[in-house]
Design a protein around this motif. Structure first.
Motif, PDB file in Angstrom:
ATOM      1  N   ILE A  27       1.023  -1.151   0.094  1.00  0.00           N
ATOM      2  CA  ILE A  27       0.073  -0.044   0.022  1.00  0.00           C
ATOM      3  C   ILE A  27       0.935   1.257   0.061  1.00  0.00           C
ATOM      4  O   ILE A  27       1.751   1.445   0.928  1.00  0.00           O
ATOM      5  N   LEU A  28       0.748   2.048  -1.143  1.00  0.00           N
ATOM      6  CA  LEU A  28       1.615   3.114  -1.086  1.00  0.00           C
ATOM      7  C   LEU A  28       0.621   4.697  -1.033  1.00  0.00           C
ATOM      8  O   LEU A  28      -0.214   4.526  -1.610  1.00  0.00           O
ATOM      9  N   THR A  29       1.252   5.440  -0.473  1.00  0.00           N
ATOM     10  CA  THR A  29       0.414   6.704  -0.261  1.00  0.00           C
ATOM     11  C   THR A  29       1.631   7.830  -0.739  1.00  0.00           C
ATOM     12  O   THR A  29       2.782   7.833   0.026  1.00  0.00           O
ATOM     13  N   ALA A  49      -2.894  14.094  -3.871  1.00  0.00           N
ATOM     14  CA  ALA A  49      -2.469  12.856  -3.278  1.00  0.00           C
ATOM     15  C   ALA A  49      -2.874  11.646  -4.089  1.00  0.00           C
ATOM     16  O   ALA A  49      -3.875  11.570  -4.760  1.00  0.00           O
ATOM     17  N   SER A  50      -2.023  10.450  -4.057  1.00  0.00           N
ATOM     18  CA  SER A  50      -2.468   9.220  -4.522  1.00  0.00           C
ATOM     19  C   SER A  50      -2.324   8.161  -3.495  1.00  0.00           C
ATOM     20  O   SER A  50      -1.462   8.255  -2.541  1.00  0.00           O
ATOM     21  N   ALA A  51      -3.272   7.302  -3.701  1.00  0.00           N
ATOM     22  CA  ALA A  51      -2.900   6.063  -2.730  1.00  0.00           C
ATOM     23  C   ALA A  51      -3.316   4.831  -3.767  1.00  0.00           C
ATOM     24  O   ALA A  51      -3.772   4.656  -4.678  1.00  0.00           O
ATOM     25  N   VAL A  52      -2.185   3.837  -3.471  1.00  0.00           N
ATOM     26  CA  VAL A  52      -2.078   2.583  -4.584  1.00  0.00           C
ATOM     27  C   VAL A  52      -2.172   1.368  -3.487  1.00  0.00           C
ATOM     28  O   VAL A  52      -1.576   1.260  -2.732  1.00  0.00           O
ATOM     29  N   ALA A  53      -2.902   0.534  -3.957  1.00  0.00           N
ATOM     30  CA  ALA A  53      -3.079  -0.921  -3.686  1.00  0.00           C
ATOM     31  C   ALA A  53      -2.255  -1.797  -4.731  1.00  0.00           C
ATOM     32  O   ALA A  53      -2.985  -1.796  -5.803  1.00  0.00           O
ATOM     33  N   ALA A 184      -2.118  -2.948  -9.972  1.00  0.00           N
ATOM     34  CA  ALA A 184      -1.828  -1.843  -8.950  1.00  0.00           C
ATOM     35  C   ALA A 184      -3.176  -1.032  -9.150  1.00  0.00           C
ATOM     36  O   ALA A 184      -3.522  -0.457 -10.432  1.00  0.00           O
ATOM     37  N   VAL A 185      -3.823  -0.828  -8.212  1.00  0.00           N
ATOM     38  CA  VAL A 185      -4.951   0.159  -8.027  1.00  0.00           C
ATOM     39  C   VAL A 185      -4.857   1.312  -7.493  1.00  0.00           C
ATOM     40  O   VAL A 185      -4.225   1.259  -6.399  1.00  0.00           O
ATOM     41  N   ILE A 186      -5.240   2.456  -8.084  1.00  0.00           N
ATOM     42  CA  ILE A 186      -4.898   3.896  -7.583  1.00  0.00           C
ATOM     43  C   ILE A 186      -6.224   4.605  -7.543  1.00  0.00           C
ATOM     44  O   ILE A 186      -7.038   4.785  -8.307  1.00  0.00           O
ATOM     45  N   ALA A 187      -6.283   5.501  -6.608  1.00  0.00           N
ATOM     46  CA  ALA A 187      -7.241   6.451  -6.291  1.00  0.00           C
ATOM     47  C   ALA A 187      -6.545   7.704  -6.102  1.00  0.00           C
ATOM     48  O   ALA A 187      -5.369   7.733  -5.216  1.00  0.00           O
ATOM     49  N   ALA A 188      -6.904   8.917  -6.602  1.00  0.00           N
ATOM     50  CA  ALA A 188      -6.188   9.983  -6.477  1.00  0.00           C
ATOM     51  C   ALA A 188      -7.135  11.228  -6.212  1.00  0.00           C
ATOM     52  O   ALA A 188      -8.328  11.168  -6.734  1.00  0.00           O
ATOM     53  N   ALA A 189      -6.498  12.240  -5.671  1.00  0.00           N
ATOM     54  CA  ALA A 189      -7.621  13.556  -5.169  1.00  0.00           C
ATOM     55  C   ALA A 189      -6.765  14.554  -5.104  1.00  0.00           C
ATOM     56  O   ALA A 189      -5.535  14.631  -5.009  1.00  0.00           O
TER      57      ALA A 189
END
Length: 218
Positions: A27-29, A49-53, A184-189
């Motif tokens: 998990i990467l932030t 910001a981004s968060a990656v699983a 790799a699944v990414i959400a960003a905001a």
């Protein structure tokens, strides 16, 4: 599991343990603060910001054209919660978020549809909207690639997709991911718009068609 998928509290040990049991390896932030552009300070710093699983691809060994639904329904909601919890923590809650986006990169042993299965259904998108308090369709990127590359994730306003000021991108580096059998699944905001938006808005634009070329050429 339902208790883990409600509210906007910080990431919990229980949620992380559940994610690991479903195949999450990393998990990467990351975040950046944009304070100026073109030599002029922004009205206020803009945090993106981004968060990656990084998750084991559950479909790698499946037959061609296999059904994706069962794993999608099981994995996507947990990943959506895992990632949005981290965005909410970095950006100060849903009130601190104005724009969002999503992406997925599948390793070379998978197919592009495997990436889509984890971000292009209501099991992911609806939950991201709910947790980040958005209503817009979420803009996206997806790809198949070797590990340790970059992906440029598009974002736009979380409730007014036509608001041109919030069209922006965030570059995300995928260190050691995805392996051939991973996704790799990414959400960003983002907390705001581009630093100095001044190109109008789709909701207030004058009508424009190819007829405008006649005036330019004359």
């Amino acid at each position: 599991m339902s208790a883990l998928l409600t509210g906007a509290e910080s990431p919990t040990v229980a949620l992380t343990e559940l994610a690991v049991s479903l195949g999450v390896r990393r998990i990467l932030t990351a975040h950046e603060d944009l304070v100026s552009d073109g030599g002029v300070d922004a009205p206020a710093p803009i945090r993106r910001a981004s968060a990656v699983a990084v998750i084991r691809n559950p479909w790698t060994d499946e037959a061609p054209l296999h059904d994706l639904n069962a794993h999608t329904e099981r994995l996507a909601p947990v990943v959506a919660k895992l990632l949005t919890d981290r965005l909410l923590s970095v950006l100060g809650g849903a009130d601190g978020i104005e724009a969002f986006g999503k992406a997925a990169v599948v390793g070379v042993a998978g197919e592009i549809e495997h990436a889509g299965a984890l971000i292009h259904t209501p099991y992911f998108g609806n939950l991201v909207r709910e947790f980040l308090e958005g209503t817009s369709i979420i803009c996206f990127a997806d790809a198949r690639a070797d590990a340790s590359g970059d992906i440029r994730v598009p974002l736009w306003h979380k409730t007014h997709a036509a608001t041109r000021s919030h069209y922006q991108t965030l570059d995300v580096h995928l260190a050691d991911a995805p392996h051939a059998d991973e996704i790799a699944v990414i959400a960003a905001a983002s907390s705001g718009s581009r630093p100095h938006p001044r190109i109008g808005d789709r909701r207030t634009d004058l009508p424009v068609s190819s007829e405008i070329l006649k005036g330019i050429a004359s």
